[in-house]
Design a protein around this motif. Structure first.
Motif, PDB file in Angstrom:
ATOM      1  N   ASN A 215       6.932   4.955  -5.849  1.00 55.44           N
ATOM      2  CA  ASN A 215       5.726   4.132  -6.861  1.00 55.44           C
ATOM      3  C   ASN A 215       6.521   3.805  -6.320  1.00 55.44           C
ATOM      4  O   ASN A 215       7.638   2.573  -6.369  1.00 55.44           O
ATOM      5  CB  ASN A 215       6.046   4.333  -8.520  1.00 55.44           C
TER       6      ASN A 215
ATOM      7  N   PRO B 294      -0.589   7.853  -8.382  1.00 57.05           N
ATOM      8  CA  PRO B 294      -1.637   8.319  -8.429  1.00 57.05           C
ATOM      9  C   PRO B 294      -2.491   9.568  -9.106  1.00 57.05           C
ATOM     10  O   PRO B 294      -3.654   9.550  -9.991  1.00 57.05           O
ATOM     11  CB  PRO B 294      -2.846   8.970  -7.243  1.00 57.05           C
TER      12      PRO B 294
ATOM     13  N   ASN C  95      -0.409  -5.600   5.089  1.00 61.36           N
ATOM     14  CA  ASN C  95       0.054  -4.583   3.685  1.00 61.36           C
ATOM     15  C   ASN C  95       0.928  -5.750   2.791  1.00 61.36           C
ATOM     16  O   ASN C  95       2.343  -4.935   2.463  1.00 61.36           O
ATOM     17  CB  ASN C  95       0.405  -3.439   3.952  1.00 61.36           C
TER      18      ASN C  95
ATOM     19  N   TYR D  68       0.288   0.117  -4.808  1.00 58.49           N
ATOM     20  CA  TYR D  68       0.810   1.721  -4.895  1.00 58.49           C
ATOM     21  C   TYR D  68       1.337   2.135  -5.694  1.00 58.49           C
ATOM     22  O   TYR D  68       2.888   1.820  -5.954  1.00 58.49           O
ATOM     23  CB  TYR D  68       0.512   2.309  -4.049  1.00 58.49           C
TER      24      TYR D  68
ATOM     25  N   ASP E 282       0.915  -1.246  -0.096  1.00 61.57           N
ATOM     26  CA  ASP E 282       0.275  -0.109   0.041  1.00 61.57           C
ATOM     27  C   ASP E 282       0.858   1.007  -0.394  1.00 61.57           C
ATOM     28  O   ASP E 282       0.440   2.465  -0.188  1.00 61.57           O
ATOM     29  CB  ASP E 282      -0.529   0.157   0.671  1.00 61.57           C
ATOM     30  N   GLY E 283       2.115   0.527   0.047  1.00 61.40           N
ATOM     31  CA  GLY E 283       3.078   2.400  -0.047  1.00 61.40           C
ATOM     32  C   GLY E 283       3.410   2.766   1.498  1.00 61.40           C
ATOM     33  O   GLY E 283       4.361   3.885   1.280  1.00 61.40           O
TER      34      GLY E 283
END
Length: 338
Positions: free
Chosen positions: A245, A231, A209, A228, A198-199
């Motif tokens: 990223n 965006p 995660n 992720y 999820d970053g």
């Protein structure tokens, strides 16, 4: 005290037995352990006592995950003929060393440790911190020095613990008037910490995660799909950001073709490369990595007696080493003898 010239340098690492291991463990230390077991004498510690520092309400969870973590070690390629896998709670010398070392560190110093501060914040303890958890850097110092380890492969977030270990070593040696303990060096991999899918900064089972080393093909596919990216990269033609990223972070960690990854990053930054294509490359790499690990783990799980024999043998070897270190420390500090 110096390591005998006829012995390989000693490595000590381990994992808390709170659940199966994930890709973050693989990148942070397991991959290094595999590379070093041929050139070093290596001990892997199943840290069930350390796991109790924030799981004392559920000791059964800690107990049953001793085997789960051992299965992951063996499945990734840890060779018990080269590496001794041992159980922390079966090594009483480590508990006594911890008690002795607690006299050489202050509460203030423990509270300043960046790793401890981050872990306390992540768990939401506030000031209601279990004393065992606050003191686990001292217990870890006992683990490292008890095995006379000079090399400790860790993720970058664990480096402050090695620094604190060496502070304790210097204080004990100063008090003893001679070098009864050895300092250790942290070995941090090129990609020292793997973020969650999820970053978030750290992959964690508790945060949901993580991607387990035993993940099924569908679980791998789903995890990569959820990763992720940027965006603001809404269309293939849009320029995208590589920094932050997660997919590119994972490619850096797992793709052996560094030149191709660099080319993909350049294309992504200028536009013309979609997230779907990058994720497809990553999924292929992770499927190739995890499939043999998952299959070996399943085969080992069907033979628990062999796994237990491996742990008994490794723990017996570890007990002899750690008891010898304890006797040297007791002698160096001039403790009473009967």
């Amino acid at each position: 005290m110096h390591a005998p010239l006829d012995l390989k340098p000693v490595i000590l690492t381990g994992d808390r037995t709170t659940g199966p291991l994930h890709l973050g463990h693989y990148v942070g230390s397991l991959r290094n352990r595999l590379a070093l077991q041929d050139t070093h004498r290596q001990f892997l510690l199943l840290a069930d006592l350390q796991a109790l520092t924030d799981n004392a309400h559920d000791p059964d969870k800690v107990r049953r995950n001793v085997i789960e973590v051992a299965l992951d070690y063996l499945a990734v390629g840890i060779d018990p003929a080269k590496t001794s896998i041992c159980v922390q709670s079966a090594l009483p010398a480590l508990a006594e060393l911890t008690m002795l070392y607690l006299n050489f560190v202050s509460v203030t110093r423990l509270e300043r440790n960046p790793t401890i501060k981050d872990e306390i914040r992540a768990r939401g303890f506030g000031r209601d911190i279990p004393a065992g958890f606050m003191c686990y850097p001292v217990a870890q110092a006992a683990d490292i020095t008890g095995f006379r380890a000079t090399v400790v492969p860790v993720g970058e977030d664990q480096a402050p613990l090695i620094e604190q270990t060496n502070e304790i070593v210097r204080r004990v040696n100063h008090q003893a008037g001679r070098d009864v303990l050895l300092e250790a060096e942290a070995v941090i991999p090129r990609v020292g910490r793997l973020p969650g899918i999820d970053g978030k900064a750290k992959m964690s089972k508790s945060q949901g995660n993580a991607l387990l080393l035993s993940a099924s093909p569908d679980e791998i596919k789903r995890a990569v799909h959820l990763m992720y990216t940027d965006p603001n990269h809404l269309r293939v033609s849009d320029p995208g950001s590589v920094e932050g990223n997660v997919v590119f972070t994972y490619l850096d960690a797992f793709d052996p073709d560094e030149a191709e990854v660099a080319a993909l990053k350049a294309q992504y930054r200028r536009g013309g490369l979609g997230d779907k294509a990058v994720k497809a490359r990553l999924e292929t790499l992770l499927q190739e990595l995890l499939t043999p690990i998952r299959e070996r783990r399943a085969a080992l799980a069907r033979d628990p007696a062999t796994v237990l024999d491996i742990l008994r043998d490794g723990t017996a070897k570890a007990r002899a080493v750690t008891q010898g270190t304890l006797e040297e420390v007791r002698d160096g500090l001039g403790l009473f003898k009967l």
